[in-house]
Every structure is written in structure tokens, then in C-alpha cells.
Design a protein around this motif. Structure first.
Motif, mmCIF file in Angstrom:
data_model
loop_
_atom_site.group_PDB
_atom_site.id
_atom_site.type_symbol
_atom_site.label_atom_id
_atom_site.label_comp_id
_atom_site.label_asym_id
_atom_site.label_seq_id
_atom_site.Cartn_x
_atom_site.Cartn_y
_atom_site.Cartn_z
ATOM 1 N N MET A 1 0.834 -1.177 0.000
ATOM 2 C CA MET A 1 0.000 0.000 0.000
ATOM 3 C C MET A 1 0.877 1.237 0.000
ATOM 4 N N PRO A 2 0.431 2.299 -0.596
ATOM 5 C CA PRO A 2 1.242 3.522 -0.671
ATOM 6 C C PRO A 2 1.541 4.092 0.723
ATOM 7 N N TYR A 3 2.616 4.841 0.789
ATOM 8 C CA TYR A 3 3.025 5.473 2.048
ATOM 9 C C TYR A 3 2.587 6.930 2.038
ATOM 10 N N ARG A 4 2.003 7.389 3.134
ATOM 11 C CA ARG A 4 1.576 8.783 3.239
ATOM 12 C C ARG A 4 2.741 9.710 3.552
ATOM 13 N N SER A 5 3.703 9.190 4.315
ATOM 14 C CA SER A 5 4.848 10.010 4.700
ATOM 15 C C SER A 5 6.027 9.103 5.035
ATOM 16 N N ILE A 6 7.162 9.733 5.300
ATOM 17 C CA ILE A 6 8.361 8.985 5.671
ATOM 18 C C ILE A 6 8.117 8.158 6.929
ATOM 19 N N ASP A 11 10.643 0.267 9.311
ATOM 20 C CA ASP A 11 11.849 0.654 10.056
ATOM 21 C C ASP A 11 13.119 0.364 9.264
ATOM 22 N N SER A 12 13.145 -0.747 8.546
ATOM 23 C CA SER A 12 14.347 -1.129 7.802
ATOM 24 C C SER A 12 14.703 -0.118 6.714
ATOM 25 N N VAL A 13 13.747 0.654 6.280
ATOM 26 C CA VAL A 13 14.001 1.698 5.281
ATOM 27 C C VAL A 13 14.193 3.043 5.981
ATOM 28 N N ARG A 14 13.238 3.407 6.806
ATOM 29 C CA ARG A 14 13.214 4.734 7.435
ATOM 30 C C ARG A 14 14.454 5.025 8.271
ATOM 31 N N THR A 15 14.916 4.062 9.043
ATOM 32 C CA THR A 15 16.037 4.322 9.947
ATOM 33 C C THR A 15 17.391 4.305 9.249
ATOM 34 N N HIS A 16 17.431 3.837 8.003
ATOM 35 C CA HIS A 16 18.718 3.738 7.314
ATOM 36 C C HIS A 16 18.951 4.817 6.273
ATOM 37 N N LEU A 17 17.887 5.465 5.821
ATOM 38 C CA LEU A 17 18.041 6.475 4.773
ATOM 39 C C LEU A 17 18.014 7.882 5.350
ATOM 40 N N PRO A 18 18.819 8.785 4.780
ATOM 41 C CA PRO A 18 18.695 10.196 5.166
ATOM 42 C C PRO A 18 17.320 10.703 4.710
ATOM 43 N N PRO A 19 16.845 11.792 5.287
ATOM 44 C CA PRO A 19 15.492 12.282 4.963
ATOM 45 C C PRO A 19 15.231 12.478 3.472
ATOM 46 N N ALA A 21 16.645 11.027 0.881
ATOM 47 C CA ALA A 21 16.579 9.719 0.233
ATOM 48 C C ALA A 21 15.260 9.022 0.565
ATOM 49 N N ALA A 22 14.785 9.187 1.794
ATOM 50 C CA ALA A 22 13.499 8.602 2.176
ATOM 51 C C ALA A 22 12.363 9.257 1.392
ATOM 52 N N GLU A 23 12.457 10.554 1.143
ATOM 53 C CA GLU A 23 11.447 11.241 0.327
ATOM 54 C C GLU A 23 11.438 10.684 -1.095
ATOM 55 N N ALA A 28 8.867 7.473 -5.303
ATOM 56 C CA ALA A 28 9.037 6.429 -6.312
ATOM 57 C C ALA A 28 8.144 5.227 -6.014
ATOM 58 N N PHE A 29 8.065 4.842 -4.748
ATOM 59 C CA PHE A 29 7.217 3.711 -4.375
ATOM 60 C C PHE A 29 5.758 3.999 -4.718
ATOM 61 N N ASN A 30 5.273 5.157 -4.316
ATOM 62 C CA ASN A 30 3.868 5.494 -4.554
ATOM 63 C C ASN A 30 3.550 5.566 -6.044
ATOM 64 N N ASN A 31 4.458 6.115 -6.836
ATOM 65 C CA ASN A 31 4.261 6.173 -8.275
ATOM 66 C C ASN A 31 4.224 4.765 -8.869
#
Length: 70
Positions: A1-6, A11-19, A21-23, A28-31
Motif C-alpha cells: 500500500m502507498p506510504y503517506r509520509s516517511i 523501520d528497515s528503510v526509514r532508519t537507514h536512509l537520510p530524509p 533519500a526517504a522522500e 518512487a514507491f507510490n508512483n
């Protein structure tokens, strides 16, 4: 399902990427999620595309994602 925000990223994505890169990942995921609607591998495909988008602008040095110098 699409993500509304970072903050909605796993956790495996959010905690490893700078802000930034997470944006990139979220956009890209939502598109890709919309583009591959109805595909049985929709989520896996969207994750691969999102990581690919991140890797166009960032590279991993050890355990840290760093912007690619342009």
C-alpha cells in the motif's frame, strides 16, 4: 500500500536512509504502486523501483547512505 509520509515507511528503510533519500523512496514507491496496480507482484515491484530511484542519487558507504557527488 502507498506510504503517506516517511514515518509510514518500514523501520528497515526509514532508519537507514537520510530524509531526502526517504522522500525519494516514498515518491518512487507510490508512483510505482499506481503504475503496477493489479500486478500480483505490485508491492515487490514498487519496492525494487523505489530502491533503484534512491540508488540513482545515493550510494552506501559502509552503513551510511551518502549523496552521489554530481
Amino acid at each position: 500500500m502507498p506510504y503517506r509520509s516517511i514515518s509510514d515507511l518500514p523501520d528497515s528503510v526509514r532508519t537507514h536512509l537520510p530524509p531526502h533519500a526517504a522522500e525519494i523512496f516514498v515518491a518512487a514507491f507510490n508512483n510505482a504502486w499506481q503504475q503496477y496496480a493489479g500486478d500480483p507482484d505490485q508491492e515487490a515491484t514498487a519496492h525494487r523501483i523505489a530502491w533503484s530511484a534512491v540508488k540513482r542519487r545515493y550510494h552506501k558507504v559502509g552503513d551510511v547512505w551518502m549523496p552521489i557527488a554530481r
